[in-house]
Design a protein around this motif. Structure first.
Motif, PDB file in Angstrom:
ATOM      1  N   TYR A 244     -30.667 -66.277 -22.929  1.00 52.91           N
ATOM      2  CA  TYR A 244     -29.325 -66.758 -23.294  1.00 52.91           C
ATOM      3  C   TYR A 244     -29.200 -66.862 -24.804  1.00 52.91           C
ATOM      4  O   TYR A 244     -29.820 -67.720 -25.439  1.00 52.91           O
ATOM      5  CB  TYR A 244     -29.073 -68.124 -22.648  1.00 52.91           C
ATOM      6  CG  TYR A 244     -27.642 -68.583 -22.745  1.00 52.91           C
ATOM      7  CD1 TYR A 244     -26.637 -67.965 -22.011  1.00 52.91           C
ATOM      8  CD2 TYR A 244     -27.282 -69.639 -23.579  1.00 52.91           C
ATOM      9  CE1 TYR A 244     -25.319 -68.386 -22.089  1.00 52.91           C
ATOM     10  CE2 TYR A 244     -25.968 -70.075 -23.667  1.00 52.91           C
ATOM     11  CZ  TYR A 244     -24.988 -69.439 -22.915  1.00 52.91           C
ATOM     12  OH  TYR A 244     -23.683 -69.849 -23.003  1.00 52.91           O
ATOM     13  N   HIS A 245     -28.401 -65.956 -25.357  1.00 54.82           N
ATOM     14  CA  HIS A 245     -28.132 -65.945 -26.806  1.00 54.82           C
ATOM     15  C   HIS A 245     -26.654 -65.611 -26.983  1.00 54.82           C
ATOM     16  O   HIS A 245     -26.283 -64.453 -27.159  1.00 54.82           O
ATOM     17  CB  HIS A 245     -29.018 -64.930 -27.526  1.00 54.82           C
ATOM     18  CG  HIS A 245     -30.480 -65.079 -27.204  1.00 54.82           C
ATOM     19  ND1 HIS A 245     -31.092 -64.389 -26.162  1.00 54.82           N
ATOM     20  CD2 HIS A 245     -31.445 -65.867 -27.761  1.00 54.82           C
ATOM     21  CE1 HIS A 245     -32.365 -64.725 -26.109  1.00 54.82           C
ATOM     22  NE2 HIS A 245     -32.608 -65.621 -27.059  1.00 54.82           N
ATOM     23  N   ASN A 277     -23.149 -62.526 -24.420  1.00 58.15           N
ATOM     24  CA  ASN A 277     -24.527 -62.994 -24.319  1.00 58.15           C
ATOM     25  C   ASN A 277     -25.454 -61.799 -24.494  1.00 58.15           C
ATOM     26  O   ASN A 277     -25.391 -60.842 -23.724  1.00 58.15           O
ATOM     27  CB  ASN A 277     -24.805 -63.656 -22.965  1.00 58.15           C
ATOM     28  CG  ASN A 277     -26.261 -64.075 -22.834  1.00 58.15           C
ATOM     29  OD1 ASN A 277     -26.841 -64.619 -23.770  1.00 58.15           O
ATOM     30  ND2 ASN A 277     -26.862 -63.814 -21.682  1.00 58.15           N
ATOM     31  N   PRO A 281     -32.307 -60.149 -27.945  1.00 58.19           N
ATOM     32  CA  PRO A 281     -31.885 -59.758 -29.299  1.00 58.19           C
ATOM     33  C   PRO A 281     -32.874 -58.843 -30.013  1.00 58.19           C
ATOM     34  O   PRO A 281     -32.455 -57.903 -30.702  1.00 58.19           O
ATOM     35  CB  PRO A 281     -31.747 -61.106 -30.027  1.00 58.19           C
ATOM     36  CG  PRO A 281     -31.470 -62.093 -28.935  1.00 58.19           C
ATOM     37  CD  PRO A 281     -32.256 -61.612 -27.765  1.00 58.19           C
TER      38      PRO A 281
END
Length: 672
Positions: A244-245, A277, A281
């Motif tokens: 979750y980013h 989201n 990354p």
């Protein structure tokens, strides 16, 4: 006369009601030469396993696959009828199904085309002159053929599950799991060698020389190895916080400016204010770096491979054969392709799931089955509520939150309440590949149209004929398709002990997922939110650690082991599920003893029904693949591992400390 007729009906109904229920146990499956306390899986299933070798077309064979084949036979009748009557049927859905099935079965036309269906797109790839053109094509293809090294899709916001937002995930790997690119054991090295051959052979089918094809294969493998280095492991992905980013479009564009993310939003008519989201990354940053670091020809070669790989199973026989050789024979050990009608039945179940499922339900899922399942679910719910409320290791605050989550569970049984409209999907009985393109675009548009809207909680994640079940933490729902609600999982003619031991444990298992290592991190509304006290969370983690240790040490043959951290969620589901189902069965008896049938007590039949669900044999290749990639324990060992922790099982079969089916008391795992 009328009175006599009604009296006759009443007598007939009474006679039916008084017919004794079957034991629900296949006694021919039992291997009585094996003691139940030595190896209960073998005791329950050895007779069946010995008489049912794995068919050449399968990598494994067991209860699930037998029922799947049975359901496909039922679908075949529906599909043949739809194809025969497609020109005269009054139903648009039946015509669509019939046309699709006819096109899929027409292998002569498919084979005559060779690689022609993908040649226009491959020509576009060949003509690419700049990195900017590569990136633009990756964006453009997202609607029809999303082959980019990242996923772009809609999903509920993990921390605000009522809203569907954009998700960008890692992708682009052709091998089953990232570690296949790195591990140095003989089996994995052999798979990498075969992977190179597979890519090269596919390129040769496209017309490349052997030398060019081999060079292209190495380019693809090297490129994917770079991506694999920054791809999360299966265990790392089990932590929802690690995935979750949340950011906005500007943040995504800053992370990866080479992709025109704004154009991608516009392609799917997504508002630019929609949150995003990014699940991994570091992976997206690496893809961004590769737009500058990897030569243009590398990108073109890889894209060409992805196009051919994704299309191979829908192209001519040589492509299908090569796709099967690597994807099935090398990876899983299967040596024979499914009959074409089964391939087509699977395809149509996948792309026309609702209209086909509706016809399946009408023929094969009676209303009383749904009613009985609802009763079972509610009895399991009451039992779990009692377990939670009496759990002496949970603080009152945690108990309250856990019960609130359980009360909010939605149970879906059999099939959707509302069927999806497929009228926008165009189908041509004479063009299978075009039908697959049309289905891909239809499904892609349908899914992407959800972004920016409230979640539709009436939707299902499986089609009605599916032999499976699921729990969704974001929806806080459990679902049991009609496909699994058949013998030996569920039998209206069987005594309750067998039904609770089979489908009852499945129900308890899915409920348990709401409180496993992943599901326990979501609240009653499906939001990623801690609702445990710190002390209770530590106690839960200790109980999970017990299961992790157990499966790390279970020898599955040839010195192979499970990865306990990978299978812990499913193992916890089994452990909690069998405990709940057994207590729910006892509760249903109202203090009375269950009947002895076929020489077995009710308790014994409960556990035999549980073990029978997991009758399955695996080819060595499939076993090794599953140990590396599957979050479910191997069927035999989820039976043994679960029951080694069950005092109720040990009592039912008079097993004693020191027997293989009994773990030492201090090592027995317990959830509730």
């Amino acid at each position: 006369m009328m009175r006599l007729f009604l009296f006759a009906l009443l007598l007939a109904a009474t006679a039916v009601a008084q017919q004794p229920l079957a034991s629900g146990i296949d006694t021919a499956a039992i291997d009585r030469s094996c003691k139940p306390c030595d190896d209960f899986w073998r005791f329950a299933n050895g007779g069946w396993v010995d008489k049912n070798p794995i068919p050449a077309r399968y990598s494994n064979w067991g209860t699930f696959t037998v029922l799947q084949e049975g359901n496909r036979e039922r679908l075949r009748v529906i599909l043949d009828e739809a194809a025969t009557n497609r020109k005269t049927t009054a139903s648009a859905d039946q015509k669509r199904i019939g046309d699709f099935y006819a096109s899929c079965m027409d292998t002569a036309s498919i084979d005559a085309l060779g690689a022609k269906p993908v040649e226009p797109l491959l020509a576009r790839v060949k003509a690419l002159k700049t990195s900017a053109e590569v990136r633009a094509l990756l964006v453009e293809l997202q609607r029809e053929n999303p082959i980019a090294p990242f996923g772009f899709f809609g999903s509920p916001d993990l921390k605000n599950s009522k809203d569907v937002i954009v998700n960008v995930s890692a992708g682009g790997l052709s091998l089953p799991e990232r570690d296949y690119y790195f591990k140095d054991d003989p089996r994995t090295r052999k798979i990498r060698e075969e992977f190179l051959k597979h890519i090269a052979r596919t390129f040769e089918l496209l017309g490349d020389s052997p030398e060019a094809a081999a060079a292209g294969a190495k380019t693809v493998s090297d490129f994917e190895t770079v991506l694999a280095q920054v791809t999360m492991t299966n265990v790392q992905r089990r932590d929802p916080y690690a995935r979750y980013h949340k950011m906005d479009l500007a943040g995504l564009s800053a992370m990866s400016p080479s992709i025109d993310w704004k154009a991608l939003f516009q392609l799917f008519k997504i508002s630019e204010s929609t949150p995003v989201n990014v699940t991994e990354p570091e992976f997206i940053k690496t893809v961004e770096a590769q737009f500058a670091a990897a030569p243009l020809d590398t990108w073109k070669t890889w894209i060409r491979w992805r196009i051919a790989s994704s299309a191979s199973s829908h192209l001519s026989q040589p492509f299908r054969d090569e796709s099967f050789r690597f994807g099935a024979t090398v990876l899983t050990g299967a040596t024979e392709q499914l009959p074409r009608w089964q391939v087509c039945a699977n395809t149509i179940d996948r792309v026309l799931g609702d209209p086909l499922g509706r016809l399946f339900v009408e023929k094969h899922f009676p209303p009383d089955a749904k009613q009985r399942m609802n009763q079972l679910v509610e009895n399991l719910r009451v039992t779990l509520r009692e377990e939670l409320e009496s759990a002496d290791w949970l603080a009152p605050e945690t108990k309250k939150n856990a019960v609130a989550k359980l009360n909010a569970f939605v149970a879906k049984i059999g099939y959707p309440d509302r069927w999806r409209d497929y009228s926008a999907m165009k189908v041509d009985a004479s063009n299978y590949y075009q039908n697959m393109r049309s289905a891909a675009v239809f499904m892609r548009d349908y899914q992407m149209a959800k972004i920016g809207k409230p979640v539709d909680r009436s939707e299902w994640g499986m089609t009605p004929p599916t032999v499976n079940a699921y729990y969704s933490p974001l929806m806080n729902e459990i679902a049991f398709p009609a496909g699994i609600l058949q013998s030996p999982f569920f039998d209206l003619t069987a005594d309750d002990a067998a039904n609770y031991g089979a489908i009852g444990v499945v129900i308890g298992h899915e409920m348990g997922h709401g409180f496993d290592d992943q599901g326990s991190k979501f609240d009653a509304e499906g939001n990623l939110k801690n609702w445990w006290t710190p002390e209770d969370r530590q106690k839960f983690d200790a109980r999970a650690a017990c299961v992790i240790d157990q499966f790390n040490t279970l020898d599955v043959g040839d010195g192979l082991r499970h990865n306990g951290k990978l299978v812990v969620g499913e193992a916890l589901g089994d452990l909690g599920g069998i405990t709940l189902a057994y207590k729910a069965y006892k509760r249903s008896l109202g203090g009375k003893p269950g009947p002895i049938l076929d020489g077995f007590t009710a308790g014994q039949r409960f556990f035999l029904a549980f073990a029978r669900v997991w009758a399955r044999s695996h080819r060595p290749e499939d076993l090794q693949l599953r140990l590396k990639t599957d979050p479910h324990p191997i069927a035999k060992y989820r039976t043994i591992g679960t029951l080694q922790n069950s005092p109720e099982f040990q009592q039912a079969f008079s097993c004693k400390l020191g027997d293989p089916m009994v773990r030492p008391v201090e090592k027995q795992c317990k959830l509730w």
